[in-house]
Design a protein around this motif. Structure first.
Motif, short mmCIF file in Angstrom:
data_model
loop_
_atom_site.label_atom_id
_atom_site.label_comp_id
_atom_site.label_asym_id
_atom_site.label_seq_id
_atom_site.Cartn_x
_atom_site.Cartn_y
_atom_site.Cartn_z
N ARG A 126 0.81 -1.23 0.00
CA ARG A 126 0.00 0.00 0.00
C ARG A 126 0.84 1.28 0.00
O ARG A 126 0.32 2.35 -0.30
CB ARG A 126 -0.92 0.01 1.23
N ARG A 127 2.11 1.17 0.32
CA ARG A 127 2.93 2.38 0.41
C ARG A 127 3.18 2.99 -0.97
O ARG A 127 3.46 2.27 -1.94
CB ARG A 127 4.28 2.07 1.07
N GLU A 128 3.08 4.29 -1.06
CA GLU A 128 3.32 5.00 -2.31
C GLU A 128 4.77 5.45 -2.42
O GLU A 128 5.23 5.81 -3.50
CB GLU A 128 2.38 6.20 -2.43
N GLU A 129 5.50 5.45 -1.29
CA GLU A 129 6.89 5.86 -1.29
C GLU A 129 7.78 4.64 -1.56
O GLU A 129 7.35 3.50 -1.40
CB GLU A 129 7.27 6.49 0.06
N PRO A 130 9.04 4.87 -1.98
CA PRO A 130 9.97 3.75 -2.21
C PRO A 130 10.10 2.88 -0.96
O PRO A 130 10.30 3.40 0.14
CB PRO A 130 11.29 4.44 -2.54
N THR A 131 9.94 1.58 -1.15
CA THR A 131 9.90 0.66 -0.02
C THR A 131 10.73 -0.58 -0.31
O THR A 131 10.65 -1.15 -1.40
CB THR A 131 8.44 0.22 0.27
N VAL A 132 11.51 -0.99 0.68
CA VAL A 132 12.21 -2.27 0.62
C VAL A 132 11.47 -3.22 1.56
O VAL A 132 11.33 -2.94 2.76
CB VAL A 132 13.68 -2.14 1.05
N LEU A 133 10.97 -4.32 1.01
CA LEU A 133 10.25 -5.33 1.80
C LEU A 133 11.20 -6.48 2.09
O LEU A 133 11.69 -7.14 1.17
CB LEU A 133 9.02 -5.83 1.05
N GLY A 164 -12.19 -5.30 -1.23
CA GLY A 164 -11.82 -5.43 -2.62
C GLY A 164 -10.33 -5.68 -2.78
O GLY A 164 -9.63 -6.05 -1.84
N THR A 165 -9.84 -5.48 -4.00
CA THR A 165 -8.44 -5.77 -4.32
C THR A 165 -7.58 -4.54 -4.13
O THR A 165 -7.91 -3.45 -4.62
CB THR A 165 -8.30 -6.28 -5.76
N VAL A 166 -6.47 -4.73 -3.42
CA VAL A 166 -5.50 -3.65 -3.21
C VAL A 166 -4.28 -3.96 -4.05
O VAL A 166 -3.62 -4.99 -3.86
CB VAL A 166 -5.11 -3.54 -1.72
N SER A 167 -3.96 -3.11 -5.01
CA SER A 167 -2.82 -3.31 -5.89
C SER A 167 -1.73 -2.29 -5.57
O SER A 167 -2.02 -1.15 -5.18
CB SER A 167 -3.23 -3.16 -7.37
N ALA A 168 -0.49 -2.72 -5.75
CA ALA A 168 0.63 -1.83 -5.47
C ALA A 168 0.67 -0.68 -6.47
O ALA A 168 0.58 -0.90 -7.68
CB ALA A 168 1.94 -2.61 -5.52
N VAL A 169 0.79 0.53 -5.96
CA VAL A 169 1.00 1.70 -6.81
C VAL A 169 2.47 1.78 -7.21
O VAL A 169 2.82 2.10 -8.33
CB VAL A 169 0.58 2.98 -6.07
N ARG A 170 3.31 1.45 -6.27
CA ARG A 170 4.76 1.43 -6.49
C ARG A 170 5.29 0.11 -5.93
O ARG A 170 5.19 -0.14 -4.73
CB ARG A 170 5.43 2.61 -5.78
N ARG A 171 5.84 -0.73 -6.80
CA ARG A 171 6.31 -2.03 -6.33
C ARG A 171 7.46 -1.89 -5.35
O ARG A 171 8.42 -1.17 -5.63
CB ARG A 171 6.78 -2.88 -7.51
N PRO A 172 7.38 -2.58 -4.23
CA PRO A 172 8.52 -2.58 -3.33
C PRO A 172 9.65 -3.44 -3.90
O PRO A 172 9.41 -4.32 -4.73
CB PRO A 172 7.95 -3.19 -2.04
N LEU A 173 10.86 -3.18 -3.47
CA LEU A 173 11.99 -4.04 -3.80
C LEU A 173 12.03 -5.11 -2.72
O LEU A 173 12.18 -4.80 -1.53
CB LEU A 173 13.28 -3.25 -3.82
N VAL A 174 11.86 -6.37 -3.12
CA VAL A 174 11.64 -7.45 -2.16
C VAL A 174 12.89 -8.31 -1.99
O VAL A 174 13.49 -8.76 -2.97
CB VAL A 174 10.46 -8.35 -2.60
N PHE A 175 13.26 -8.54 -0.72
CA PHE A 175 14.33 -9.45 -0.38
C PHE A 175 13.76 -10.57 0.49
O PHE A 175 13.10 -10.30 1.50
CB PHE A 175 15.44 -8.74 0.40
N LEU A 176 13.99 -11.81 0.07
CA LEU A 176 13.66 -12.95 0.91
C LEU A 176 14.99 -13.56 1.37
O LEU A 176 15.89 -13.78 0.55
CB LEU A 176 12.87 -14.01 0.15
N THR A 177 15.13 -13.81 2.66
CA THR A 177 16.35 -14.46 3.15
C THR A 177 16.02 -15.86 3.65
O THR A 177 14.92 -16.12 4.14
CB THR A 177 17.02 -13.66 4.28
N SER A 178 17.00 -16.74 3.52
CA SER A 178 16.82 -18.13 3.95
C SER A 178 18.15 -18.68 4.45
O SER A 178 19.20 -18.46 3.83
CB SER A 178 16.31 -18.99 2.78
N ASN A 179 18.09 -19.37 5.58
CA ASN A 179 19.27 -20.08 6.10
C ASN A 179 19.35 -21.50 5.57
O ASN A 179 20.19 -22.29 6.01
CB ASN A 179 19.24 -20.11 7.63
#
Length: 290
Positions: A126-133, A164-179
């Motif tokens: 939902r964030r409109e600002e640059p976001t790292v997830l 209803g459906t919530v779509s990203a206005v600005r895609r976050p940059l997503v990092f998934l970490t795994s051990n």
């Protein structure tokens, strides 16, 4: 969908990450650049303590973005990852109406933004600002949670039945970490760029330590890095992380230790080893190897 240029090139990524204190090698800088350029999630896998989580934090700092973190654990469910309703507040609203409204009107009244509790995934979308997830330690979740992640990472949208459906206005940059405590599904891996991080070699670790603790004498830094390397070769419950190497360097400065001899190691080993059995084994093995 609005976007942004996260990094201009791999070299730009490396330079800006270094400015935050994170020394990225060529593979890390290239994959990080591509994750932003291609708008693809980035799966970072490797042993604990090699800088996986710190990479996402460094990218957020380097790009001036907000970091939204989902810490994964066994038993994590949709309510904790995505959203849930504030049931207590809804109940108070129902009670305050004293039955004066029809149920349909009450239903529409209590399933609104006012009563929605957003969790990390929905917050990032939902964030409109640059976001790292940052989806941290995804291998600790149940397999069922991967289905939820697939929906979010595929379309960057979430359907809330009542709203209803919530779509990203600005895609976050997503990092998934795994051990890598369990194998992730191929479906998750297909949607991600992949980066494996391991413990750095001695030269790289000296650079990292020097960047964080520049006042440490070069000779002592070499002793520290060599000792850390030997510790990681032992069968320990928890090998020393890079952050613990830096902590050890700061400890030596604080104690004004100018030679990492057996006594100095014994006196300060608790900074890098947090299990009694690891401490005992390390003292025994390091003494034999000297």
């Amino acid at each position: 969908m609005g976007g942004m240029t996260w990094f201009a090139s791999p070299a730009d990524a490396a330079e800006r990450l270094t400015a935050t204190g994170y020394l990225a090698d060529a593979a890390t800088a290239t994959t990080t650049f591509l994750a932003g350029a291609l708008e693809k999630p980035m799966l970072v896998e490797g042993p604990a303590g090699v800088g996986k989580t710190e990479l996402a934090k460094a990218v957020a700092r380097a790009t001036g973005s907000e970091l939204v973190r989902l810490q994964c654990y066994e038993g994590l469910d949709e309510a904790r990852a995505l959203y849930e309703w504030n049931y207590k507040k809804q109940l108070l609203r129902i009670q305050s109406s004293h039955g004066e409204q029809e149920w349909s009107a009450t239903h529409d009244d209590i399933f609104t933004e006012e009563f929605l509790l957003t969790r990390p995934l929905l917050t990032a979308i939902r964030r409109e600002e640059p976001t790292v997830l940052l989806i941290d330690e995804v291998d600790k979740t149940d397999v069922e949670v991967e289905g939820l992640l697939l929906e979010v990472l595929s379309d960057f949208q979430v359907t809330i039945p009542e709203l209803g459906t919530v779509s990203a206005v600005r895609r976050p940059l997503v990092f998934l970490t795994s051990n890598a405590t369990r194998e992730l599904s191929e479906a998750v891996k297909r949607r991600c760029l992949y980066l494996h991080l391991d413990y750095p070699d001695a030269e790289r670790e000296r650079e990292i330590v020097a960047s964080h603790v520049p006042e440490l004498d070069d000779r002592v830094a070499e002793q520290l890095v060599a000792t850390i390397g030997r510790l990681r070769e032992l069968e320990l419950k928890k090998a020393p992380s890079i952050a613990e190497s830096v902590d050890w360097a700061r400890t030596l400065i604080a104690l004004e230790i100018r030679d990492l001899d057996d006594k100095a190691v014994n006196d300060t080993l608790g900074v890098v080893l947090k299990h009694a059995s690891d401490h005992d084994r390390a003292v025994r093995e390091l003494r034999l190897s000297r």
